[in-house]
Write a protein that holds these residues in place. Structure first.
Motif, PDB file in Angstrom:
ATOM      1  N   ALA A   6     -51.371  48.883 -55.541  1.00  0.00           N
ATOM      2  CA  ALA A   6     -51.336  49.353 -57.846  1.00  0.00           C
ATOM      3  C   ALA A   6     -50.156  49.698 -57.298  1.00  0.00           C
ATOM      4  O   ALA A   6     -48.938  49.665 -58.676  1.00  0.00           O
ATOM      5  N   LEU A   7     -49.408  50.950 -56.539  1.00  0.00           N
ATOM      6  CA  LEU A   7     -47.993  51.006 -56.352  1.00  0.00           C
ATOM      7  C   LEU A   7     -46.924  50.116 -56.839  1.00  0.00           C
ATOM      8  O   LEU A   7     -46.197  50.229 -57.473  1.00  0.00           O
ATOM      9  N   VAL A   8     -47.584  49.094 -56.085  1.00  0.00           N
ATOM     10  CA  VAL A   8     -46.683  48.117 -55.766  1.00  0.00           C
ATOM     11  C   VAL A   8     -46.467  47.395 -57.073  1.00  0.00           C
ATOM     12  O   VAL A   8     -45.223  46.825 -57.681  1.00  0.00           O
ATOM     13  N   ARG A   9     -48.046  47.056 -57.641  1.00  0.00           N
ATOM     14  CA  ARG A   9     -48.031  46.516 -59.239  1.00  0.00           C
ATOM     15  C   ARG A   9     -47.120  46.806 -60.387  1.00  0.00           C
ATOM     16  O   ARG A   9     -46.763  46.504 -61.178  1.00  0.00           O
ATOM     17  N   GLN A  15     -42.991  40.805 -58.356  1.00  0.00           N
ATOM     18  CA  GLN A  15     -42.647  41.376 -57.002  1.00  0.00           C
ATOM     19  C   GLN A  15     -43.355  41.892 -55.684  1.00  0.00           C
ATOM     20  O   GLN A  15     -43.149  41.798 -54.590  1.00  0.00           O
ATOM     21  N   VAL A  16     -44.673  40.860 -55.739  1.00  0.00           N
ATOM     22  CA  VAL A  16     -45.944  41.099 -55.300  1.00  0.00           C
ATOM     23  C   VAL A  16     -45.616  41.004 -53.560  1.00  0.00           C
ATOM     24  O   VAL A  16     -46.378  41.297 -52.850  1.00  0.00           O
ATOM     25  N   GLN A  17     -45.360  39.455 -54.118  1.00  0.00           N
ATOM     26  CA  GLN A  17     -45.110  38.912 -52.227  1.00  0.00           C
ATOM     27  C   GLN A  17     -44.563  39.500 -51.818  1.00  0.00           C
ATOM     28  O   GLN A  17     -44.336  39.247 -50.367  1.00  0.00           O
ATOM     29  N   SER A  45     -36.056  47.644 -44.221  1.00  0.00           N
ATOM     30  CA  SER A  45     -34.721  47.612 -45.039  1.00  0.00           C
ATOM     31  C   SER A  45     -35.470  47.192 -46.621  1.00  0.00           C
ATOM     32  O   SER A  45     -35.325  48.250 -47.544  1.00  0.00           O
ATOM     33  N   LEU A  46     -36.690  47.138 -45.921  1.00  0.00           N
ATOM     34  CA  LEU A  46     -37.837  47.082 -47.478  1.00  0.00           C
ATOM     35  C   LEU A  46     -38.190  48.217 -48.432  1.00  0.00           C
ATOM     36  O   LEU A  46     -37.920  48.738 -49.122  1.00  0.00           O
ATOM     37  N   LEU A  47     -38.125  49.107 -47.149  1.00  0.00           N
ATOM     38  CA  LEU A  47     -38.852  50.562 -47.088  1.00  0.00           C
ATOM     39  C   LEU A  47     -37.642  51.824 -47.708  1.00  0.00           C
ATOM     40  O   LEU A  47     -37.993  52.391 -48.796  1.00  0.00           O
TER      41      LEU A  47
END
Length: 66
Positions: A6-9, A15-17, A45-47
């Motif tokens: 939910a946080l990502v959404r 950008q969920v993918q 790097s993403l984090l």
């Protein structure tokens, strides 16, 4: 896991993918009985690019330990 998804959404709509491999890895990790150092290195790097995600992942892992 629902919290992370939910946080990502909310924080990264559309950008969920980009985040899905990490979410899948977290789902797998939280289903295990142990955790090895460096397991999430490939997502460094993403984090680091998304501090809110880094904090949420850390909180999920701490809750898993407790």
């Amino acid at each position: 896991m629902n919290y992370l998804q939910a946080l990502v959404r909310v924080k990264a709509p559309g950008q969920v993918q980009e985040f899905q491999p990490l979410l899948d890895e977290m789902y797998d990790l939280l289903g295990r009985s142990n955790l090895e150092a460096g397991t999430l290195n490939k997502y460094e790097s993403l984090l680091n690019s998304h501090r809110w995600l880094k904090k949420a992942v850390a909180e999920a892992l701490i809750a898993w330990f407790i």
